[in-house]
Design a protein around this motif. Structure first.
Motif, PDB file in Angstrom:
ATOM      1  N   VAL A   1       0.825  -1.229  -0.029  1.00 46.59           N
ATOM      2  CA  VAL A   1       0.148  -0.109   0.061  1.00 46.59           C
ATOM      3  C   VAL A   1       1.004   1.333   0.176  1.00 46.59           C
ATOM      4  CG1 VAL A   1      -1.583   1.294   1.408  1.00 46.59           C
ATOM      5  CG2 VAL A   1      -1.813  -1.094   1.162  1.00 46.59           C
ATOM      6  N   GLN A   2       1.940   1.008   0.834  1.00 46.16           N
ATOM      7  CA  GLN A   2       2.658   2.251   0.875  1.00 46.16           C
ATOM      8  C   GLN A   2       3.380   2.503  -0.429  1.00 46.16           C
ATOM      9  OE1 GLN A   2       5.013   2.648   4.893  1.00 46.16           O
ATOM     10  NE2 GLN A   2       6.673   2.040   3.469  1.00 46.16           N
ATOM     11  N   LEU A   3       3.750   1.697  -1.218  1.00 44.25           N
ATOM     12  CA  LEU A   3       4.452   1.679  -2.379  1.00 44.25           C
ATOM     13  C   LEU A   3       3.438   2.500  -3.420  1.00 44.25           C
ATOM     14  CD1 LEU A   3       6.250  -1.241  -3.391  1.00 44.25           C
ATOM     15  CD2 LEU A   3       7.161   1.090  -3.227  1.00 44.25           C
TER      16      LEU A   3
ATOM     17  N   MET B   1       1.067   4.395  -2.322  1.00 41.68           N
ATOM     18  CA  MET B   1       0.704   5.675  -2.063  1.00 41.68           C
ATOM     19  C   MET B   1       2.071   6.831  -2.626  1.00 41.68           C
ATOM     20  SD  MET B   1      -0.504   5.189   1.746  1.00 41.68           S
ATOM     21  CE  MET B   1      -0.653   6.963   2.320  1.00 41.68           C
ATOM     22  N   LEU B   2       3.121   6.029  -2.441  1.00 46.45           N
ATOM     23  CA  LEU B   2       4.648   6.695  -2.691  1.00 46.45           C
ATOM     24  C   LEU B   2       4.394   7.073  -4.453  1.00 46.45           C
ATOM     25  CD1 LEU B   2       7.511   7.228  -2.424  1.00 46.45           C
ATOM     26  CD2 LEU B   2       8.009   5.242  -3.462  1.00 46.45           C
TER      27      LEU B   2
ATOM     28  N   LYS C   1       1.901  10.061  -4.761  1.00 48.13           N
ATOM     29  CA  LYS C   1       2.590  11.088  -4.313  1.00 48.13           C
ATOM     30  C   LYS C   1       3.597  11.599  -5.368  1.00 48.13           C
ATOM     31  CE  LYS C   1       4.218  12.263  -0.246  1.00 48.13           C
ATOM     32  NZ  LYS C   1       4.472  12.552   1.270  1.00 48.13           N
ATOM     33  N   GLU C   2       4.377  10.857  -5.791  1.00 50.77           N
ATOM     34  CA  GLU C   2       5.578  11.160  -6.851  1.00 50.77           C
ATOM     35  C   GLU C   2       4.649  11.880  -7.946  1.00 50.77           C
ATOM     36  OE1 GLU C   2       9.021  10.817  -7.209  1.00 50.77           O
ATOM     37  OE2 GLU C   2       8.754  11.080  -4.861  1.00 50.77           O
TER      38      GLU C   2
ATOM     39  N   LEU D   1      -8.309   4.301   2.175  1.00 49.80           N
ATOM     40  CA  LEU D   1      -7.617   5.279   1.320  1.00 49.80           C
ATOM     41  C   LEU D   1      -8.376   5.344  -0.118  1.00 49.80           C
ATOM     42  CD1 LEU D   1      -4.026   3.540   2.037  1.00 49.80           C
ATOM     43  CD2 LEU D   1      -4.782   5.922   2.112  1.00 49.80           C
TER      44      LEU D   1
ATOM     45  N   TRP E   1      -8.588   8.488  -0.856  1.00 44.99           N
ATOM     46  CA  TRP E   1      -7.376   9.511  -0.950  1.00 44.99           C
ATOM     47  C   TRP E   1      -6.745   9.139  -2.400  1.00 44.99           C
ATOM     48  CZ3 TRP E   1      -2.160   8.105  -1.755  1.00 44.99           C
ATOM     49  CH2 TRP E   1      -1.112   8.984  -1.406  1.00 44.99           C
TER      50      TRP E   1
END
Lengths: 730, 111
Positions: free
Chosen positions: B56-58, B60-61, B64-65, B91, B94
């Motif tokens: 998930v964090q990936l 999100m990264l 964001k990027e 999310l 999001w």
């Protein structure tokens, strides 16, 4: 936190809330602004439920939840309030009250009786189609936007947020994932002990792509969580990560200040965090603004200290500042929440204070006397100022114990409603003088006799509807409760517009019962007062309300025990008024001071009938038999000298104080009669609580202690002795 | 596995298999190139069988990027595993991608 004392507070609070709920329910039908009332009722139920959850009182939580759901549908306007619903809600309120009382006795779960009753009510509630969660799941909708488009009126009572959810703030350590743990599993676990109302995942800590380590955890979560679990349970969910993660848990209805702490302690930017809290539904927009405003003023005071350290760091230095800010804030909404400005104080503490003030008065009087004898003008001057101040302090301290009688009166709304429904009468209760103040102990003790008078008026006073119509009166009877101050005492009136007392029937009955003889000539007033005699009841039919033998005599006895009087006023066909006159406080009495050898005793003045001399002839005879001839009447007496085992020879001339209580007379043999004076009653210590014949003590002007004679107890003692003696002779 | 399939107007990428801490490092390496793609990027998640917070964090990264570069990132065809994780972490909104509700997720949330 001491759970026991917290539970006490909870129970006391619940009682108040239930009272408010009842009051509001009863008024709902006649109210213009139903919405406001419904909101208040809902809030009361909600608070009871929420706090019950904290203590793990599941029975209350479950039952109240159903009630709350029904209230919610009413509040939304999807259902109209009607009499049936009111009845049901009142029954539910009673049931919650029962449960709370049950808990107050130290039980943690309901008895089977309660369960049956609760299940029955829940069924009835479900008939109205409640029980399902109506609108819990709007979690992911950006609530902030919704807030902006339709302004909601917020309440900020006592600095607490209007929110019944826990707020959990999670910042995981970077190595969490590498250690084989997954935040999602914590969240799933949370879901099993409650309901995640809303969650915001924070990406702020994720660095740019090239600096980001995909195996490190950068995530943070702000969670609004509704659960009946206690803090420990929730905390335990994060047991394994507590070391390298930041877990902050705010219980429901935390103070705004706690949220400020939270905002400041978290790494993210304040505005953003505030925004998130709003989005989570943990704070409302208004609350956030309040918080930021406080923070602003804090910052001004703290001269730009690094944010986030203000509170966390040196707790000592910043706490007063925070307090100051909160105080300032609370002043702003002083008018809004006036009722929340009272402070709950333990009655014992208050008694202790009053005691101390009593001591203070005495010692200052002593000092003032010394000052006078010293002849130092300046000293005398300053002592007279001191004495005046001390007296003011005493007066205002006594005022602390004063409460308004209104809450007692309001309790009768329900009684009147229930009883009149039961009897098929229509009765309106009119309350006046609710703001009259009197001593709290008096209020507590007067409530039972008043209840009896009210029931009596409803049952016997006000006629059935058809009789009223036949008499040309409106079908609905009126019961009035009135209170006012009158020369150092409080007068409480219970009046009805019924038929009035039937003097002829009362007299007949009294003769029948042998209370008076047929040839006695009595004034109207005397005849009326006969209903206060023991064993008198004119009701031809015994209802389950009154007429069970415990009648007006009990009322009178209870009121007399409080040093009060009761009289009545009746006009045939127009109604009856009972007038109860009570001393404003039980802490001060008019006493009659008597002396035995060197000690002094105080007899409550209103129980003293007369004083006679115990002449030597009588005394000689009386040595044997403990009674004298008082104008042809036998008067048993007690020698105080013997009773209190006072040594020394009795003086040549002794005196007898004739006291009366509850129709019995007795004599107290004392050495000297010292006269009347007003005195502050000081309770005796616990170890003396079993001492018979003494109800308290007081301190005389010269600093000596005088015991206050418990006349009812002594009179009873005398009658028991007499009885025993009679049996011994037989 | 992360593979790209460049198209005319946009870059389309697929992720299949699991997105967990075990393959997060390789996924990130494979992703970096696509993230700097000038065209709009679309990642198909239909073949994601398992996803944890690292995964998930990936994502999100990535979001964001792309947002920082003012370039679009669209996630499509979320698999049940992904949807479940997004729901749990709140999310869905999001990422703000159109999400097809599956039966299991039952339309509790709007996208």
């Amino acid at each position: 936190m001491n759970l026991d004392s917290a539970l006490h507070t909870y129970i006391a609070e619940s009682r108040e809330l239930l009272e408010e709920m009842e009051h509001k329910l009863l008024h709902l039908e006649h109210e213009q602004d139903k919405q406001e009332h419904l909101n208040a009722i809902f809030r009361a139920a909600h608070t009871i439920k929420g706090s019950a959850g904290l203590f793990g009182l599941d029975d209350i939580v479950h039952f109240t939840h159903g009630v709350e759901s029904l209230l919610d549908t009413l509040r939304n306007g999807s259902m109209e309030m009607n009499a049936q619903l009111t009845q049901l809600l009142l029954a539910c309120r009673d049931h919650i009250g029962d449960l709370v009382e049950h808990m107050a006795q130290g039980n943690t779960s309901a008895s089977d009786d309660h369960r049956v009753c609760g299940a029955d009510l829940t069924r009835q509630l479900q008939q109205y189609g409640v029980g399902a969660h109506a609108d819990d799941n709007n979690g992911l909708l950006p609530a902030a936007r919704a807030d902006a488009s339709q302004p909601v009126i917020e309440r900020l009572e006592a600095g607490c947020v209007e929110n019944d959810n826990w707020h959990i703030s999670l910042r995981f350590g970077p190595d969490l994932l590498r250690n084989g743990m997954d935040p999602m599993s914590f969240l799933r676990y949370l879901g099993s002990i409650g309901n995640i109302v809303s969650i915001t995942t924070l990406d702020d800590a994720i660095p740019p792509a090239d600096a980001m380590d995909p195996e490190s955890c950068y995530l943070g979560f702000e969670i609004s969580f509704s659960s009946d679990a206690n803090k420990q349970t929730i905390q335990d969910a994060f047991e394994f990560v507590r070391e390298d993660s930041h877990v902050r848990i705010l219980p429901p209805r935390s103070r705004i200040a706690d949220y400020i702490d939270l905002i400041q302690a978290l790494p993210e930017e304040d505005m953003r965090l505030g925004d998130i809290l709003v989005r989570c539904g943990s704070l409302t927009g208004t609350e956030l603004n309040e918080a930021l405003r406080i923070q602003e003023s804090l910052r001004a005071l703290e001269m730009n200290r690094p944010l986030g350290n203000i509170v966390v760091e040196g707790g000592m230095t910043s706490q007063p500042v925070l307090d100051a800010a909160i105080e300032k804030q609370s002043r702003v909404r002083e008018n809004k929440t006036r009722e929340n400005h009272s402070v709950r104080v333990d009655a014992d503490k208050l008694d202790h204070l009053i005691n101390l003030i009593g001591e203070l008065v005495i010692s200052s009087a002593g000092s003032a006397m010394r000052a006078r004898t010293s002849g130092d003008a300046a000293l005398i001057e300053s002592f007279s100022t001191l004495t005046r101040l001390v007296e003011e302090v005493r007066d205002s301290t006594l005022c602390l114990r004063m409460v308004q009688i209104g809450s007692t009166f309001n309790r009768f709304q329900r009684v009147v409603r229930d009883i009149s429904a039961e009897l098929g009468k229509e009765i309106e209760l009119v309350i006046t003088g609710a703001e009259t103040e009197l001593d709290k102990t008096v209020v507590e003790k007067i409530s039972d006799p008043l209840m009896h008078l009210v029931r009596n008026s409803i049952d016997h006073g006000i006629e059935p509807m058809d009789v009223r119509r036949a008499a040309g009166k409106p079908a609905a009877g009126i019961l009035r409760l009135n209170a006012y101050h009158d020369s150092g005492s409080i007068v409480i009136e219970v009046s009805d517009d019924g038929a009035g007392l039937d003097r002829i029937r009362i007299l007949q009955k009294a003769i029948e019962r042998g209370l008076v003889s047929a040839d006695q000539s009595l004034s109207d007033q005397e005849i009326c007062n006969l209903i206060f005699e023991p064993g008198f009841s004119t009701a031809e039919t015994v209802t389950n309300l009154s007429g069970r033998g415990v009648g007006m005599d009990v009322v009178r006895r209870n009121i007399t025990a409080l040093r009060g009087t009761v009289e009545l006023d009746t006009k045939p066909g127009q109604g009856t008024t009972f007038r109860v006159r009570m001393p404003l406080t039980l802490a001060i009495i008019d006493g009659f001071q008597v002396g035995v050898e060197k000690s002094s005793y105080v007899v409550p003045l209103d129980m003293v009938l007369e004083c006679v001399e115990l002449n030597e002839a009588d005394s000689g005879n009386a040595a044997e038999r403990d009674y004298i001839n008082l104008r042809g009447e036998v008067l048993p007496f007690i020698r105080m000298r013997d009773l209190f085992a006072v040594r020394g020879q009795p003086p040549r001339r002794e005196n007898v104080v004739v006291v009366q209580y509850g129709g019995n007379k007795a004599g107290l043999v004392v050495d000297q009669l010292l006269g009347e004076f007003q005195t502050v009653i000081k309770p005796l210590g616990k170890i003396f609580s079993h001492v018979r014949g003494i109800s308290g003590s007081t301190i005389l002007g010269n600093g000596e202690v005088a015991l206050i004679i418990d006349v009812p107890d002594l009179v009873q003692h005398v009658s028991t002795l007499e009885y025993q003696a009679a049996r011994a002779r037989a | 596995m992360f593979r790209t399939e460049p198209q005319k107007r946009k870059c389309r990428a697929y992720i299949d298999g699991e997105m967990t801490i075990y393959n997060a490092r390789s996924l990130k390496e494979n992703m970096t190139a696509a993230l700097s793609d000038k065209r709009s990027l679309e990642i198909d998640l239909s073949q994601v069988t398992e996803i944890d917070c690292a995964g998930v964090q990936l994502l999100m990264l990535a979001k964001k990027e792309r947002t920082q570069r003012k370039q679009a990132l669209v996630l499509t065809n979320h698999s049940a595993a992904v949807l479940d994780a997004f729901e749990l972490l709140g999310l869905v909104s999001w990422f703000n991608d159109p999400v097809v509700m599956t039966k299991a997720t039952g339309g509790q949330h709007e996208s």
